[in-house]
Enzyme design. Structure first.
Site, short mmCIF file in Angstrom:
data_model
loop_
_atom_site.label_atom_id
_atom_site.label_comp_id
_atom_site.label_asym_id
_atom_site.label_seq_id
_atom_site.Cartn_x
_atom_site.Cartn_y
_atom_site.Cartn_z
N ASP A 176 -22.97 24.80 53.86
CA ASP A 176 -22.35 23.69 55.04
C ASP A 176 -20.71 23.69 54.45
OD1 ASP A 176 -20.90 21.45 56.03
OD2 ASP A 176 -22.80 20.65 56.34
N HIS A 177 -20.33 24.55 55.42
CA HIS A 177 -18.80 25.07 54.99
C HIS A 177 -17.71 23.88 54.86
CE1 HIS A 177 -17.90 24.92 59.45
NE2 HIS A 177 -16.78 25.10 59.21
N HIS A 239 -22.46 18.99 59.43
CA HIS A 239 -21.13 18.34 59.00
C HIS A 239 -20.97 17.08 58.82
CE1 HIS A 239 -21.00 22.88 59.19
NE2 HIS A 239 -20.63 22.96 60.52
C1 BG6 Z 1 -19.61 25.60 62.93
C2 BG6 Z 1 -20.31 25.28 64.31
O1 BG6 Z 1 -20.77 25.02 61.71
O2 BG6 Z 1 -18.75 24.74 62.75
C3 BG6 Z 1 -19.16 26.03 65.33
O3 BG6 Z 1 -21.40 26.11 64.43
C4 BG6 Z 1 -18.00 24.97 64.97
O4 BG6 Z 1 -19.71 25.50 66.55
C5 BG6 Z 1 -17.56 25.08 63.53
O5 BG6 Z 1 -16.89 25.65 66.02
C6 BG6 Z 1 -16.20 24.29 63.18
O6 BG6 Z 1 -15.78 24.42 62.19
P1 BG6 Z 1 -14.39 24.07 61.58
O7 BG6 Z 1 -14.28 24.53 60.16
O8 BG6 Z 1 -13.58 24.92 62.66
O9 BG6 Z 1 -14.48 22.61 62.01
#
Ligand code: BG6
Length: 489
Positions: A176-177, A239
């Site tokens: 989960d980045h 997230h």
């Molecule tokens: C991803 C989603 O997990 O997170 C994307 O699949 C989204 O749709 C992205 O744009 C958002 O990540 P960040 O790091 O730009 O907030």
């Protein structure tokens, strides 16, 4: 500590994620000495590339992320293997290559299998890795898996049992980045290393917590994926719920993955469930229409590529979550996220309760509540909103902000989420990856909402204009409770 050594096999090595995030992150780890020179990356994908073609791609990706130093030397650690996920000979060829590189780079038999490709193949790959003997090694083996981890609880359970045939839970690193972001990791530190917050961090002093993650981009060319996902599965299941868990969890008894994850799990278990009829009282869905962004006309969601012109898919979600435990009873956690909104911004706003008696006024109005704002992105930092005396003769108050911004400190370049996560995986630290129990509980919460939304068509879609902060109903959700969203811009 010795730097980790490993072979990293990237499935989906010609894809977008590899190009945009994985290659540049591995490069930075290499450059800053976090990984030893004892590593090799094997890229696998369908297209028939040579090692040279692949290295050229890697070089280009690293350069377009802004680096030029020693890129050639770095790229020489990369190998390519054309791959068909269903063919035994592909796995045999990969096995052989791993064996050779293991010797060449002294990687002690350590292997990371990184699945950065279409999710329909996750199960097949894991079971073939085992069947073809690629999971037998003298070192450790780890599986890194990108989202989506299923699209509801039953599909996630099925995927998980397929993976568990070949890998133990302690070998599965579910990405989960958001958990790799500097300020998401800071939530725990802010809470548990400051005497002034933790005593107030409960329903006696906190009125509500708001988490907004807004994006300006639309679905771009991900229409096909997004149509079967929507904002609820794409952002909330993972997230947003992860941030809720970190904000609400009890202090862990130790800073280790087991203790931290078990506290997060307890929060997810305490999320108040609701019936299908109640979904509308807690959650709001939205879909963007055409509008103006940066003075440019942009399309509505239903006009995007690979999107049904009558699509029922939500591109925005707002919701109220209640956590039924001693600490949080009665404190709503409001969340909202969406595409094509007015700003790219992820912020957490903790609103404290009003003081018990108002002695002072701010220009005739009640004094503002104290807010603690955690800026996740694009700025990184925290801001505390307080009231002080307005200078002058009157005893009137004025709101002020104590602010700390980590991105403005000279010379500090916070690592990218992926850089941290790859490094953690190489060191075997699972803290910032989601445990199966968290995934399962999140899906069972999300399924109640998606079932209701899929069985009734949204009569008002599209219901927010591109460039706005979402549908009116999202504002009403809070207005009905006598509160409002704090601005995030
Ligand atoms: C991803 C989603 O997990 O997170 C994307 O699949 C989204 O749709 C992205 O744009 C958002 O990540 P960040 O790091 O730009 O907030």
């Amino acid at each position: 500590i010795e730097n980790p050594k490993s072979i990293i096999v990237i499935f989906g090595a010609t894809g977008d994620l590899a190009k945009r995030k994985l290659f540049p992150s591995i490069y930075r780890l290499y450059k800053n000495g976090s990984i030893s020179k004892n590593f090799a990356v094997i890229g696998v994908a369908r297209s028939p590339l040579s090692n040279e073609d692949f290295r050229a791609n890697v070089t280009k990706s690293v350069q377009s992320a802004g680096s030029t130093n020693e890129v050639e030397e770095f790229s020489s650690h990369f190998y390519y293997q054309p791959f068909d996920v269903t063919s035994s000979s592909s796995y045999q060829a990969l096995k052989q290559l791993m064996g050779t590189l293991d010797g060449d780079y002294n990687t002690d038999g350590n292997r990371i299998f990184y699945l950065a490709m279409a999710p329909e193949f996750f199960g097949t790959i894991a079971s073939n890795l085992k069947a073809e003997g690629l999971t037998e090694t003298s070192g450790w083996k780890r599986l890194v898996i990108e989202k989506p981890f299923g699209r509801d609880l039953p599909s996630a359970q099925k995927l998980n049992s397929e993976l568990r045939e070949a890998f133990d839970e302690s070998e599965i690193y579910r990405i989960d980045h958001y958990l790799g972001k500097e300020m998401v990791q800071n939530i725990e530190v802010i809470r548990f290393s400051n005497a002034i917050f933790e005593p107030l961090w409960n329903n006696r002093y906190i009125s509500n917590i708001q988490i907004t993650s807004s994006e300006t981009l639309g679905v771009e060319d991900r229409g096909r994926y997004y149509e079967s996902s929507g904002a609820l599965r794409d952002m909330v299941q993972n997230h947003m719920l992860q941030m809720v868990a970190l904000l609400a969890m009890e202090p862990p008894i130790k800073l280790n993955p087991r203790e931290i994850r078990s506290e997060k799990v307890k929060v997810l278990r305490a999320l108040r469930p609701f019936s299908q009829d109640e979904v509308d009282d807690y959650f709001v869905r939205g879909q963007y229409s055409a509008g103006l962004m940066d003075e440019k006309e942009v399309k509505g969601y239903r006009e995007e590529k690979s999107v049904d012109p009558d699509s029922n898919t939500e591109t925005f979600v707002a919701g109220k979550l209640l956590i039924d435990n001693f600490r949080w009873a009665g404190v709503p956690f409001y969340i909202r996220t969406g595409k094509r909104m007015a700003a790219k911004s992820t912020k957490i706003i903790v609103q404290f309760k009003d003081i018990p008696m108002n002695l002072y006024y701010n220009r005739g109005e009640k004094v503002e509540p104290n807010l603690l704002v955690i800026h996740i992105q694009p700025e990184e930092g925290i801001t505390l909103h307080l009231n002080v005396k307005k200078s002058g003769k009157d005893i009137s108050t004025t709101p002020i902000k104590l602010a700390y911004s980590s991105s403005s400190i000279d010379g500090i370049n916070t690592p990218e989420a992926y850089e941290r996560l790859i490094y953690d995986c190489m060191r075997g630290d699972m803290t910032n990856f989601t445990h199966w129990d968290e995934v399962a509980l999140s899906w069972s919460f999300i399924d109640q909402i998606s079932q209701a939304w899929e069985s009734t068509k949204a009569y008002d879609f599209p219901n927010y204009e591109s460039g706005s902060m979402g549908p009116k109903k999202a504002d009403e959700l809070l207005q009905n409770e006598g509160t409002h969203w704090w601005p995030v811009q």
